[in-house]
Design a protein around this motif. Structure first.
Motif, PDB file in Angstrom:
ATOM      1  N   LEU B 448       0.887  -1.239   0.048  1.00  0.00           N
ATOM      2  CA  LEU B 448      -0.097  -0.268  -0.417  1.00  0.00           C
ATOM      3  C   LEU B 448       1.078   1.257   0.583  1.00  0.00           C
ATOM      4  N   LYS B 449       1.788   1.087   1.122  1.00  0.00           N
ATOM      5  CA  LYS B 449       2.583   2.527   0.373  1.00  0.00           C
ATOM      6  C   LYS B 449       3.235   2.266  -0.618  1.00  0.00           C
ATOM      7  N   GLY B 450       3.531   1.300  -1.281  1.00  0.00           N
ATOM      8  CA  GLY B 450       4.625   1.469  -2.315  1.00  0.00           C
ATOM      9  C   GLY B 450       3.220   2.024  -3.417  1.00  0.00           C
ATOM     10  N   HIS B 451       2.097   1.812  -3.173  1.00  0.00           N
ATOM     11  CA  HIS B 451       0.901   2.214  -4.098  1.00  0.00           C
ATOM     12  C   HIS B 451       0.723   3.313  -3.882  1.00  0.00           C
ATOM     13  N   ILE B 452       0.719   4.086  -2.707  1.00  0.00           N
ATOM     14  CA  ILE B 452       0.353   5.606  -2.685  1.00  0.00           C
ATOM     15  C   ILE B 452       2.186   6.543  -2.793  1.00  0.00           C
ATOM     16  N   ALA B 453       2.791   6.237  -2.967  1.00  0.00           N
ATOM     17  CA  ALA B 453       4.000   6.639  -3.277  1.00  0.00           C
ATOM     18  C   ALA B 453       3.615   7.014  -4.559  1.00  0.00           C
ATOM     19  N   VAL B 454       3.806   6.076  -5.434  1.00  0.00           N
ATOM     20  CA  VAL B 454       3.558   6.191  -7.333  1.00  0.00           C
ATOM     21  C   VAL B 454       2.055   7.521  -7.190  1.00  0.00           C
ATOM     22  N   SER B 455       0.960   6.736  -6.559  1.00  0.00           N
ATOM     23  CA  SER B 455      -0.256   7.451  -6.854  1.00  0.00           C
ATOM     24  C   SER B 455      -0.003   9.075  -6.366  1.00  0.00           C
ATOM     25  N   ALA B 456       0.895   8.946  -5.350  1.00  0.00           N
ATOM     26  CA  ALA B 456       0.522  10.806  -5.046  1.00  0.00           C
ATOM     27  C   ALA B 456       2.087  11.239  -5.628  1.00  0.00           C
ATOM     28  N   ALA B 457       2.821  10.349  -5.937  1.00  0.00           N
ATOM     29  CA  ALA B 457       4.165  11.549  -6.880  1.00  0.00           C
ATOM     30  C   ALA B 457       3.779  13.019  -7.341  1.00  0.00           C
ATOM     31  N   VAL B 458       4.678  13.675  -7.160  1.00  0.00           N
ATOM     32  CA  VAL B 458       4.743  14.847  -8.046  1.00  0.00           C
ATOM     33  C   VAL B 458       5.910  14.802  -9.357  1.00  0.00           C
ATOM     34  N   PRO B 547       2.764  21.970  -7.369  1.00  0.00           N
ATOM     35  CA  PRO B 547       3.390  22.247  -6.310  1.00  0.00           C
ATOM     36  C   PRO B 547       3.678  23.651  -6.295  1.00  0.00           C
ATOM     37  N   LYS B 548       4.292  23.646  -5.152  1.00  0.00           N
ATOM     38  CA  LYS B 548       5.008  25.642  -4.700  1.00  0.00           C
ATOM     39  C   LYS B 548       5.827  26.317  -5.998  1.00  0.00           C
ATOM     40  N   TYR B 549       6.781  25.838  -6.597  1.00  0.00           N
ATOM     41  CA  TYR B 549       7.380  26.226  -7.543  1.00  0.00           C
ATOM     42  C   TYR B 549       7.334  25.368  -8.304  1.00  0.00           C
ATOM     43  N   ASN B 550       8.643  26.145  -9.569  1.00  0.00           N
ATOM     44  CA  ASN B 550       7.847  25.752 -11.195  1.00  0.00           C
ATOM     45  C   ASN B 550       9.563  25.103 -12.021  1.00  0.00           C
ATOM     46  N   TYR B 551      10.033  24.684 -11.758  1.00  0.00           N
ATOM     47  CA  TYR B 551      11.420  24.603 -11.964  1.00  0.00           C
ATOM     48  C   TYR B 551      11.715  25.075 -13.569  1.00  0.00           C
ATOM     49  N   ARG B 552      12.520  26.164 -14.100  1.00  0.00           N
ATOM     50  CA  ARG B 552      12.610  26.509 -15.237  1.00  0.00           C
ATOM     51  C   ARG B 552      11.036  26.265 -16.463  1.00  0.00           C
ATOM     52  N   ASN B 553       9.800  26.467 -15.827  1.00  0.00           N
ATOM     53  CA  ASN B 553       8.447  26.575 -16.579  1.00  0.00           C
ATOM     54  C   ASN B 553       8.215  25.390 -17.244  1.00  0.00           C
ATOM     55  N   LYS B 554       8.836  24.506 -16.306  1.00  0.00           N
ATOM     56  CA  LYS B 554       8.862  22.702 -17.335  1.00  0.00           C
ATOM     57  C   LYS B 554       6.982  22.401 -16.730  1.00  0.00           C
ATOM     58  N   GLY B 555       6.466  22.901 -15.871  1.00  0.00           N
ATOM     59  CA  GLY B 555       5.727  22.395 -15.105  1.00  0.00           C
ATOM     60  C   GLY B 555       5.445  20.671 -14.934  1.00  0.00           C
ATOM     61  N   SER B 556       4.338  20.557 -13.867  1.00  0.00           N
ATOM     62  CA  SER B 556       4.842  19.319 -12.920  1.00  0.00           C
ATOM     63  C   SER B 556       3.805  18.543 -13.235  1.00  0.00           C
ATOM     64  N   LEU B 557       3.305  17.270 -13.078  1.00  0.00           N
ATOM     65  CA  LEU B 557       2.572  16.332 -12.876  1.00  0.00           C
ATOM     66  C   LEU B 557       2.532  15.138 -11.760  1.00  0.00           C
ATOM     67  N   THR B 558       1.309  14.853 -11.559  1.00  0.00           N
ATOM     68  CA  THR B 558       0.924  14.076 -10.912  1.00  0.00           C
ATOM     69  C   THR B 558      -0.180  12.776 -11.458  1.00  0.00           C
ATOM     70  N   PHE B 559      -1.027  11.931 -10.033  1.00  0.00           N
ATOM     71  CA  PHE B 559      -2.054  11.139 -10.793  1.00  0.00           C
ATOM     72  C   PHE B 559      -3.316  11.443  -9.430  1.00  0.00           C
ATOM     73  N   GLU B 560      -3.859  10.834 -10.366  1.00  0.00           N
ATOM     74  CA  GLU B 560      -5.235  11.268 -10.216  1.00  0.00           C
ATOM     75  C   GLU B 560      -6.337   9.888 -10.117  1.00  0.00           C
ATOM     76  N   PRO B 561      -6.325   9.187  -9.152  1.00  0.00           N
ATOM     77  CA  PRO B 561      -7.326   7.482  -9.242  1.00  0.00           C
ATOM     78  C   PRO B 561      -8.617   8.066  -9.835  1.00  0.00           C
ATOM     79  N   LEU B 562      -8.473   7.429 -11.090  1.00  0.00           N
ATOM     80  CA  LEU B 562     -10.018   7.116 -11.498  1.00  0.00           C
ATOM     81  C   LEU B 562     -10.774   5.935 -10.931  1.00  0.00           C
ATOM     82  N   THR B 563     -10.033   4.931 -10.531  1.00  0.00           N
ATOM     83  CA  THR B 563     -10.359   3.942  -9.765  1.00  0.00           C
ATOM     84  C   THR B 563     -11.391   4.191  -8.636  1.00  0.00           C
ATOM     85  N   LEU B 564     -12.326   3.588  -7.987  1.00  0.00           N
ATOM     86  CA  LEU B 564     -13.158   3.990  -6.702  1.00  0.00           C
ATOM     87  C   LEU B 564     -13.340   2.966  -5.556  1.00  0.00           C
ATOM     88  N   VAL B 565     -12.557   2.081  -6.448  1.00  0.00           N
ATOM     89  CA  VAL B 565     -13.261   0.788  -5.259  1.00  0.00           C
ATOM     90  C   VAL B 565     -12.672   1.041  -3.656  1.00  0.00           C
TER      91      VAL B 565
END
Lengths: 603, 603
Positions: B448-458, B547-565
């Motif tokens: 679960l910790k691994g699952h969350i680490a990926v899901s919440a990764a920025v 996130p708080k900053y935007n290094y070299r205007n690269k922009g950041s991504l993360t994940f949004e879970p679609l699964t709701l189970v």
């Protein structure tokens, strides 16, 4: 830093590209790679051809000159530096950015149809030649070997190739005799049914023969080649280096040993014809082992059917896993190095308020203090002593025209290391001698969190270093920050400060798995252009770990820091650290306060 | 599960390998790849040749039969399953383990000198052919194309190729008409100066034409090829599928549209001769775009000078980034899927104590409940419904002979998904209907910790998925544990549940950077052979992060879970979770207790 004016040089080079004295037919582009005939990262002055033509003197970069364009590719460490050192005749190609074309694609986009692209086959690696040639051919162009180097042709005051005295290393430094190493190499050769091995990388040759030189600044190597057969050892090296009795004794040149351990010596330049002779006498199934990064010239001497190219040679792999003697030597070297740096930081704390310390004088003082330690040989790379905005130039080297005075108002970054007879060091510390800003502390702490995440990582045996790279970035990424370089490189033992085949970088996939006994650096950073730079670097040893479980009996590994230089607590926003991170800090003793360190020297 | 007895089949195959009816000269080895002529991962029964010859029916594996040996290579997901399905005539080659030879190395080690190795050129990808051929040639052997498939020759009751009715998808499902997609493709072709594009992957063809089929179970695709020029569209498909008015209308076959949008249809089999005709008429500089994983047969029709092979086609790249309509559809599909699974879990909580629920009946119930949801089409892959030791078989599929009854004493793992007209789902939940052991909870929590680490990764824009893989393993590694499969795969929208070009795996380096709109799975696991299996899988959407900053205007991504189970709280050792992990759990609503879910259905 003012850029090198290259108008006239480019004119001369373009003239040479059409000059029948050097080439049968004019070429439309000329590639100037970074390395020497040994694909060394650091090179001797006589080999600094890319710097000569464009002015950029970083350790990595390739220049290409066409009839109309001149472009130079380098990576994120050097974007700022290259843009400052090159004049307007040059286009900086920022590798790793999406919009930057590869050298091949760029050439194809600018060249007229059916162009010839030239390169010196001695200084382009065989694998690079192959890729470049394939890409150009598919677009209707061709890559041609230009035997006379065109830079040398226009470089009127080119220095001569160095031939420094050889240093012999005994068992107390190496743990293994060169004969032991030859025997191990031959058993690897027998295992893979290989008849001959050609050693071309200078650090591999130095390691194999337990010899060191000083032909290349910072890298204790000497220009040589070696060819090893099952009963033959040939060493190609300038004859006058072999006159000293200690060297002759070490290599047993005068006391005829067992035939298969007799070293035949020959001049450095004769490797080409000797390899031709070896290849001419090969049986139908005999194979020659050679690194795929060997120069195109030497690779092409070996008939295709007899080539056994490998990304990492058996010497490279054996050298990477340090034996107990080497590990002990590395530990000693790092203790001495820490003493010298603690002395330095204590001195700086006293002197900086007086306004008399500059980037150059700080680097000089660091060298002076290191040189007082036992078995000091020299620095392991040019010290990066940088304050304020200069810290954001990742591989900055202070020059009189860029030299800034250290103050209590700016962040100071020192990335430096030394060669001792017993080991090589490489350490980066970032500190503030006044009061750091909240932002400086915040970013420093993210970098520290990344540094700790790698250093404390536990991972299964067989894991490649590139899989650990993201651990170093996680805290920075979470705040939208990043750094444009890898996280770690292999470190030699009284050898090159950068060595393969392992490392920690998002950029490579071909690294070999980490093994207990390997030594790498752990050096995440953050760079705010025009403002400051942060990097925290330890050299760490791969050691077995003993976690709670042992999945499929694979075993686990972790790192043990060899670097003992304190990390400045003042730069930390401790509120951002987890309890676990704090405990790792304390347990590896990296967080002790500078001023607690008493001045003392290990002798 | 008893292994398939293959003595007689191997005898027949070896006879065929020497039979002049099929091949001019005898071959000493025959390669049986996993895929079909489209390099599909899931295949139709008529294409299950590797299963036919060795018994192993997992989704990935290559069999090679020599005169004396028979070996089958598969990856960590399938080690257990393959060892159970194959008899003693077969050697299981465990890919990814250090001691396992590659197919090439193995062949070279077992073949007599100057051997011929045969393969059906339609079912080996061009890039695989190239690598295999090169390796064999360098060792004195050769790879030869055997036009008559030798498995088909001995497979007396081989099923015929399916030709199911086509489903047309309108704009409310696709967001773009097929004409829009053709126009976008042509503009990519113009950009790269490409004259023709050959589509061979079934999901790309289905996506391009907004059509679906059911030729391959679980994958809503149909057997077809397409060739697109700047003013031509050719679709190769069984003619009787084009008789339905809805299909003719959708493809505008009868209403002559603008010439460049007119689809010329031709029989499926005629692609070879039609591509030959296209290639015969190519101008000297014209290029044909094709995936480098296209079958060797089709690749070789295109003269080398005209080939422009790419690892990922423009269709693959366009399909991966879902548009707003597709994302909305995927959201709806996941809501429906969660409703069905909550109903299932509520039913299981009631029924399991009675001892009447088996792996098969649970999977059947899941399918029944999903089928009640709107626009349900079918499952997206065979449900992995596994209890106790069966859970450790990573891609287990319950069969009558392996079927176990669920109890309150064992961990239950359900990895299942569905195809809805609006989207594709894939979810894994692991649960216990009694009291899990401390060890089960501990390992579940690491996963679960691994699952969350990926899901919440920025992470910065431009990051490739493979750089996130280690986040999923960190907690397991720290305890000496790991799992032998990747962490995530791309997911299609009412298309294949596995699709390129993105994913999260330590095994690949060639994945394309993650982009907002891409959809991948996040599914770390832990498997204790003979005891239990744990996997926690959500489908997640790549979204911009702020996130708080935007290094070299690269922009950041993360994940949004679609699964709701919901994820079962009972399985967690919450003491091992950090506050941050708990808050991520709650914030993505994955930790609500099963029993809190009211039964309701979305219509």
């Amino acid at each position: 830093m003012s850029p090198k004016i290259t108008v006239e040089l480019l004119r001369q080079l373009r003239q040479a590209m059409r000059n029948a004295r050097y080439i049968a037919e004019p070429i439309q582009a000329y590639i100037i790679p970074s390395g020497d005939a040994h694909q060394s990262e650091y090179i001797a002055p006589c080999d600094c051809r890319r710097e000569f033509i464009c002015g950029f003197n970083g350790s990595a970069g390739t220049a290409i000159v066409t009839e109309k364009h001149a472009a130079m590719w380098t990576d994120g460490r050097y974007f700022l530096q290259a843009s400052q050192q090159m004049d307007n005749n040059w286009t900086l190609m920022k590798m790793g950015l999406k919009e930057t074309p590869s050298q091949e694609d760029w050439l194809i986009s600018v060249l007229p149809e059916n162009s010839k692209v030239g390169v010196d086959p001695w200084i382009i690696a065989a694998d690079q030649w192959k890729n470049m040639s394939k890409a150009l051919t598919s677009a209707g162009h061709s890559l041609v070997a230009v035997q006379d180097n065109l830079i040398d042709a226009i470089w009127t005051d080119r220095p001569s190739r160095p031939s420094t005295p050889l240093i012999t290393l005994d068992l107390t430094f190496t743990g293994l005799t060169w004969q032991d190493k030859i025997t191990a190499l031959r058993s690897k050769m027998a295992e893979r049914k290989i008849s001959w091995f050609v050693a071309t990388a200078l650090d591999e040759i130095a390691w194999l023969f337990n010899l060191r030189g000083s032909d290349i600044e910072y890298n204790p190597v000497f220009f040589a080649y070696a060819i090893v057969g099952m009963s033959t050892i040939r060493l190609f090296v300038d004859a006058k280096r072999l006159t000293r009795p200690a060297v002759r004794e070490h290599l047993q040149l005068d006391t005829p040993p067992k035939a298969e351990m007799r070293i035949q010596t020959a001049p450095y330049e004769s490797v080409f014809t000797e390899l031709q002779a070896v290849c001419a006498s090969l049986g139908p199934k005999e194979k020659v082992w050679v690194c795929d990064k060997t120069s195109c010239s030497l690779m092409q001497v070996i008939p295709k059917a007899h080539r056994a190219p490998v990304p990492y040679t058996p010497l490279c792999l054996a050298k990477a896993v340090k034996n107990a003697t080497e590990i002990q030597g590395m530990r000693m070297a790092h203790i001495k190095d820490a003493v010298a740096l603690c002395e330095l930081f204590a001195w700086m704390e006293k002197e900086i308020p007086k306004g008399t310390v500059t980037e150059i004088s700080a680097a000089d003082k660091a060298e002076e203090l290191r040189s007082q330690q036992k078995d000091f040989v020299g620095l392991s790379f040019p010290s990066i002593s940088s304050v304020g905005p200069n810290g954001a130039i990742i591989h900055y080297r202070p020059l009189p025209e860029t030299n800034r005075t250290l103050s209590q108002n700016e962040v100071y970054l020192l990335d430096s290391g030394a060669q001792y007879m017993d080991g090589t060091t490489d350490v980066t510390r970032t500190m503030h001698f006044g009061t750091p800003s909240a932002y400086e502390k915040e970013t420093f702490t993210y970098v520290l969190k990344g540094h700790i995440a790698v250093s404390a990582a536990v991972f299964p045996n067989g894991t490649k270093g590139h899989l650990l790279d993201s651990f170093a970035r996680q805290a920075l990424w979470e705040s939208g920050l990043d750094y444009l370089h890898g996280t770690g490189h292999g470190v030699g033992c009284f050898l090159n400060v950068h060595e393969g085949p392992c490392g920690i970088s998002y950029k490579t996939f071909a690294d070999e798995p980490l093994e207990a006994g390997m030594i790498v650096s752990d050096e995440p950073g953050y760079y705010e252009d025009g403002s400051f730079g942060i990097r925290i670097e330890n050299v760490v040893l791969v050691v077995p770990a003993n976690p709670k479980y042992n999945y499929r009996n694979k075993g686990s590994l972790t790192f043990e820091p060899l670097t003992l230089v304190p990390i400045q607590v003042k730069m930390m926003d401790t509120g951002l650290l987890t309890q676990k991170e704090v405990s790792v800090c304390v347990c590896v003793s990296v967080c002790v306060c500078v001023s607690c360190f008493k001045k003392h020297t290990v002798h």
